[in-house]
Design an enzyme around this catalytic site. Sequence first.
Site, short mmCIF file in Angstrom:
data_model
loop_
_atom_site.label_atom_id
_atom_site.label_comp_id
_atom_site.label_asym_id
_atom_site.label_seq_id
_atom_site.Cartn_x
_atom_site.Cartn_y
_atom_site.Cartn_z
N LYS A 1 19.59 4.23 -0.38
CA LYS A 1 19.41 4.15 -1.83
C LYS A 1 20.47 5.02 -2.50
O LYS A 1 20.68 6.16 -2.10
CB LYS A 1 18.00 4.64 -2.21
CG LYS A 1 17.66 4.40 -3.67
CD LYS A 1 16.19 4.72 -3.96
CE LYS A 1 15.85 4.41 -5.41
NZ LYS A 1 14.44 4.67 -5.73
N GLU B 1 -2.89 1.17 -5.45
CA GLU B 1 -3.75 1.59 -6.57
C GLU B 1 -5.23 1.35 -6.29
O GLU B 1 -6.08 2.17 -6.66
CB GLU B 1 -3.33 0.86 -7.85
CG GLU B 1 -1.96 1.21 -8.37
CD GLU B 1 -0.85 0.37 -7.76
OE1 GLU B 1 0.32 0.56 -8.15
OE2 GLU B 1 -1.14 -0.49 -6.89
N ARG C 1 -4.01 -2.98 -11.68
CA ARG C 1 -4.06 -3.56 -10.35
C ARG C 1 -5.32 -3.13 -9.59
O ARG C 1 -5.60 -3.64 -8.51
CB ARG C 1 -2.81 -3.13 -9.57
CG ARG C 1 -1.52 -3.70 -10.17
CD ARG C 1 -0.29 -2.89 -9.80
NE ARG C 1 -0.01 -2.84 -8.39
CZ ARG C 1 0.77 -3.69 -7.73
NH1 ARG C 1 1.35 -4.68 -8.38
NH2 ARG C 1 1.00 -3.54 -6.45
#
Length: 588
Positions: free
Chosen positions: A248, A336, A364
């Site tokens: 990244k 979640e 969610r």
Amino acid sequence: MLTSLLSNIQDPSDLKKLSLDQLPKLAKELRGFVINIIATKEGHLGASLGVIELTIALHYVFDTPNDLLVWDVGHQAYPHKILTGRKDIFHTNRQLDGISGFPKRSESDYDTFGVGHSSTSISATLGMAIASKLKGDTNKQHIAVIGDASIASGMAFEGLNHAGVTDTNMLVILNDNAIGIDPSVGALKEYLTKAKVGIKPRKNNIIEALNFDYFGPIDGHDLPSLITTLEKLKTTKGPKLLHIITTKGKGLKQAEENQVKYHAPGKFDASTGDLISKDNVGLPPKFQDVFGHTILELARDNDKIVGITPAMPTGSSLKYMMEEIPDRAFDVGIAEQHAVTLAAGMATQGMIPFCTIYSTFLQRAYDQIIHDVALQNLPVIFCIDRAGIVGADGATHHGVFDIAYLNCIPNIIIAAPKDEIELRNLLYTASLGLNHPIAMRYPRGRGHILDWQKPFQEIEIRKATEISEGINIAIISTGIMAHNVSIAIDSIEENIGHYHFGFIKPLDTSLLEQILEKYNTIITIEDGVIKGGFGSNVITFANQHGFKNKIITLGVPDHFIHHGTVEELHDICGISSGKIQKTILKNL
């Protein structure tokens, strides 16, 4: 100024005209283009830099948009946008009336599925692949690109589990860089780490156990290897997974070395990579930091307090507690549903769980809020960060639905503090013990109070406050909208009543009744959707008790709000101080 290769590419058909040995030069140009734009316009940097070579390889090998490519989360899709016809307008990214920061179906045929939240790509791609099979299109390719943090989510596993018993033409590319926004966590992350360094796992390959053909891991920055492998996979039938290893922030030293900070770094020097420092001296704190420092302060004195977040320790500022009291602060990854029910389980045993989740991410876990928390009346404390309009991230991230989607659930308390001090005192009050679950919503960004670390004061649940008394018109605000209202009425010569309802549910019906008896016109203001929101609670009470006042509700209208600055979007929604003032004057 664009250099020669990238300047000639308007869509993937131009990309395919290049020879293989030209592609590394294109990758360098594309990486530089992303860096130069994001340095001044801001946005998601690290994730996009990490998939430069992969993006080129995918559009070079596959026949997009006829072959269907889905990017998970979507903050890694900047190179994809640039190569698919949006290079010349990429500088408008995340700006009002500009292109979206995430793939968006209405924006381009190359954006096959709208994404902003994680772990949806496998299910969506499988749905596309099954549809192609049903239509007899056996040659169409279906590719999902998902990160190692996202694949650990329950929904991703559900998609893998289903895909493994189909014979669909589907390729999942696992972009493994060991980090989402924060470092990846969990047993799957450890499994993948072993696979990267050649350590044979103790058990069978987890991907092959799900009936996927597993390929890799390979270097995701090695273009020749990527292209050779993708060409092979085009002719491999059935569900398959390619495991690639990427970095990244690849190509920008600072972004590689500080991947959390450079996920979305703000403005920086494109030539050096150094961040352009913001003078935050003398500014109020971010609401997330008020939460983070306060929960740590409370947890030091109360060993029953635990903190839980699904993959947002930095964004929510739970990181402060994780650093000092790691055994009572939990990052559960992008999960979640699990976070909410984990908190419920802890609450059954007398713990005091603070579950901090962004407003749109809490959507969610809706069933868990209802079934596992509210139905059992467990005193879970939901700290809802990024509530209201959030700005440039747009429709996928605006936290404008939480009031409405929580409003209809029995047992739950909904609170919206007007400032940092009220948030701090709400956190303290909740830590003392409640008989119901509570959700407290607060915005992204900074408030307006410098001296916020005052001694704790317990807040009376339900109690609203009078900010100013008026004659004919009363404004009833909730949350940070109190600040906009105060500015709006400051320069109006008439006496305007202003009342702050820090509790949306239960309402302070005693004060509300007094307001309805005193004022002819009532204006309610919230930074959430009008339908089913705070204003609807006021109207319902007025109707049930026979009041005939003129009640005007201001808030987010019944359509999705896209991207722009918070100020611009508040103005569009009619809840900026200027628009509030106009509404008041119109009704004097």
